[in-house]
Every structure is written in C-alpha cells, then in structure tokens.
Write a protein that holds these residues in place. Structure first.
Motif, PDB file in Angstrom:
ATOM      1  N   ASN A   1       0.615  -1.229  -0.199  1.00 28.68           N
ATOM      2  CA  ASN A   1       0.104   0.109  -0.002  1.00 28.68           C
ATOM      3  C   ASN A   1       0.968   1.335   0.066  1.00 28.68           C
ATOM      4  O   ASN A   1       0.447   2.447   0.788  1.00 28.68           O
ATOM      5  N   TYR A   2       1.902   1.276  -0.807  1.00 31.42           N
ATOM      6  CA  TYR A   2       2.638   2.390  -1.035  1.00 31.42           C
ATOM      7  C   TYR A   2       3.312   2.680  -2.402  1.00 31.42           C
ATOM      8  O   TYR A   2       3.606   1.503  -3.151  1.00 31.42           O
ATOM      9  N   GLU A   3       3.191   3.629  -2.811  1.00 30.72           N
ATOM     10  CA  GLU A   3       3.787   4.056  -4.193  1.00 30.72           C
ATOM     11  C   GLU A   3       4.979   4.236  -4.288  1.00 30.72           C
ATOM     12  O   GLU A   3       5.423   5.404  -3.197  1.00 30.72           O
ATOM     13  N   GLY A   4       6.100   3.756  -4.917  1.00 27.41           N
ATOM     14  CA  GLY A   4       7.211   4.260  -4.914  1.00 27.41           C
ATOM     15  C   GLY A   4       8.245   3.189  -4.894  1.00 27.41           C
ATOM     16  O   GLY A   4       7.669   1.800  -4.972  1.00 27.41           O
ATOM     17  N   SER A   5       9.456   3.355  -4.985  1.00 28.93           N
ATOM     18  CA  SER A   5      10.522   2.229  -4.940  1.00 28.93           C
ATOM     19  C   SER A   5      10.951   1.798  -3.560  1.00 28.93           C
ATOM     20  O   SER A   5      12.057   1.922  -3.340  1.00 28.93           O
ATOM     21  N   VAL A   6      10.192   1.522  -2.664  1.00 35.15           N
ATOM     22  CA  VAL A   6      10.311   1.496  -1.371  1.00 35.15           C
ATOM     23  C   VAL A   6      10.137  -0.170  -1.219  1.00 35.15           C
ATOM     24  O   VAL A   6       8.912  -0.582  -1.429  1.00 35.15           O
ATOM     25  N   CYS A   7      10.956  -0.970  -0.408  1.00 34.11           N
ATOM     26  CA  CYS A   7      10.695  -2.485  -0.188  1.00 34.11           C
ATOM     27  C   CYS A   7      10.757  -2.433   1.351  1.00 34.11           C
ATOM     28  O   CYS A   7      10.907  -1.403   2.138  1.00 34.11           O
ATOM     29  N   GLU A   8      10.197  -3.557   1.765  1.00 39.49           N
ATOM     30  CA  GLU A   8      10.254  -3.689   3.262  1.00 39.49           C
ATOM     31  C   GLU A   8      11.052  -4.931   3.746  1.00 39.49           C
ATOM     32  O   GLU A   8      10.965  -6.052   2.879  1.00 39.49           O
ATOM     33  N   LEU A   9      11.657  -4.787   4.693  1.00 41.65           N
ATOM     34  CA  LEU A   9      12.750  -5.936   5.459  1.00 41.65           C
ATOM     35  C   LEU A   9      11.608  -6.649   6.084  1.00 41.65           C
ATOM     36  O   LEU A   9      11.025  -6.079   7.013  1.00 41.65           O
ATOM     37  N   GLN A  10      11.319  -7.928   6.063  1.00 44.61           N
ATOM     38  CA  GLN A  10      10.028  -8.650   6.574  1.00 44.61           C
ATOM     39  C   GLN A  10      10.558  -9.873   7.227  1.00 44.61           C
ATOM     40  O   GLN A  10      11.317 -10.638   6.983  1.00 44.61           O
ATOM     41  N   LYS A  11       9.970 -10.290   8.453  1.00 41.06           N
ATOM     42  CA  LYS A  11      10.060 -11.596   9.102  1.00 41.06           C
ATOM     43  C   LYS A  11      11.270 -11.810   9.321  1.00 41.06           C
ATOM     44  O   LYS A  11      11.948 -12.904   9.011  1.00 41.06           O
TER      45      LYS A  11
END
Length: 163
Positions: A78-88
């Motif tokens: 739910n984010y526009e742009g070149s952002v990733c998330e470090l998960q789990k």
C-alpha cells in the motif's frame, strides 16, 4: 554449533513448516502480541509461495536440517514508490550473537538494490532493542510514523534506510 556449518540461502518449499515454526517460536519467546503482528500473517505457512514473485525474496538460516532464522524483502504494501520492506527477520536463540544478523542484512539489502529499490523500510517493536541496534548499525533511521499499510498495527517502531 559452529558458524561454518551455517548457511544463508533462498527459501525452498521444504522449509515452509520449519520457518513458520521458528518465527512463531521467537515471537512467543519475545512476548509479541499475536494480533497485529507477523504472528497472525497467513504468509507464515506458505513463505515460498509468498516470496516467489519478482522483487521478492526470503532467505533462511540453515544449520544441518534445522532452519534457525530468516528474513525477506518485498515491495512495501500500500505504498507508491521504489520502497521495499525488510520482513520477518527472526532468529532462534542458537543463531544469535554469531554475526548472522549482519550477514542476513547484507544479503537482503543487496537483493533489494539489485531488484531496483531505492529505500528499505521496516517495522519492529520498542522492546526488541538488539534488533534495533543492528538496524541502526547498518544505517536505518527512525521515522515518526509508519509508511504504507502492512497491517502490523502493534509494531510501533518504524525505520527507513536509503539503499
């Protein structure tokens, strides 16, 4: 356990039940709420499938036949742009204090850069101080509010790193 017998590699289908068990075990150990955190994510039971599309990857820490930790990268929900998330990103007690967190961060952030992301976001809990120390060490900065909408409303610490 010797560090030279430990391997960090991409997840395989056979790892799904082992990583789900490891993550839930760490969350219980840390006293993490079961609601509004990764504990209730349906993805925990099908990590290989969850991380198979492009721009996603999940890596496990393997020691013999055991999976003792893992972490993944995915586009921020739910984010526009070149952002990733470090998960789990979770490690069993026997994996801690051996430099594996730093190795895993490098693996994940290298993947994120190669996948074309320009920033990496993460969410954690205030009492996970060792994790926050590692995140700060590799260049994550604290944010005042969350980005996107991950559904992890119990995680009240948000951090971002330029890649």
């Amino acid at each position: 356990m010797r560090k030279d017998t430990i391997v960090i590699r991409e997840i395989e289908a056979k790892d799904n039940p082992k990583i789900a068990k490891a993550i839930r075990s760490v969350l219980i150990e840390m006293g993490v709420p079961k609601v509004g955190t990764a504990y209730e994510d349906v993805a925990l039971d099908c990590m290989t499938e969850t991380y198979s599309p492009s721009q996603k990857a999940y890596f496990v820490v393997e020691n013999g036949n055991d999976i003792i930790g893992g972490a993944g990268i995915s586009p921020l929900d739910n984010y526009e742009g070149s952002v990733c998330e470090l998960q789990k990103m979770y490690f069993m007690p026997e994996a801690r204090g051996k430099g594996l967190g730093s190795e895993m961060m490098k693996k994940c952030l290298d993947f994120a850069k190669q996948a074309g992301f320009t920033q990496c976001y993460l969410e954690t809990l205030p009492y996970m101080e060792d994790a926050r120390k590692l995140y700060r060490k590799v260049g994550f900065k604290s944010l005042e509010k969350p980005m996107g909408n991950t559904g992890h409303y119990s995680c009240t610490v948000w951090m971002l790193k330029d890649l």
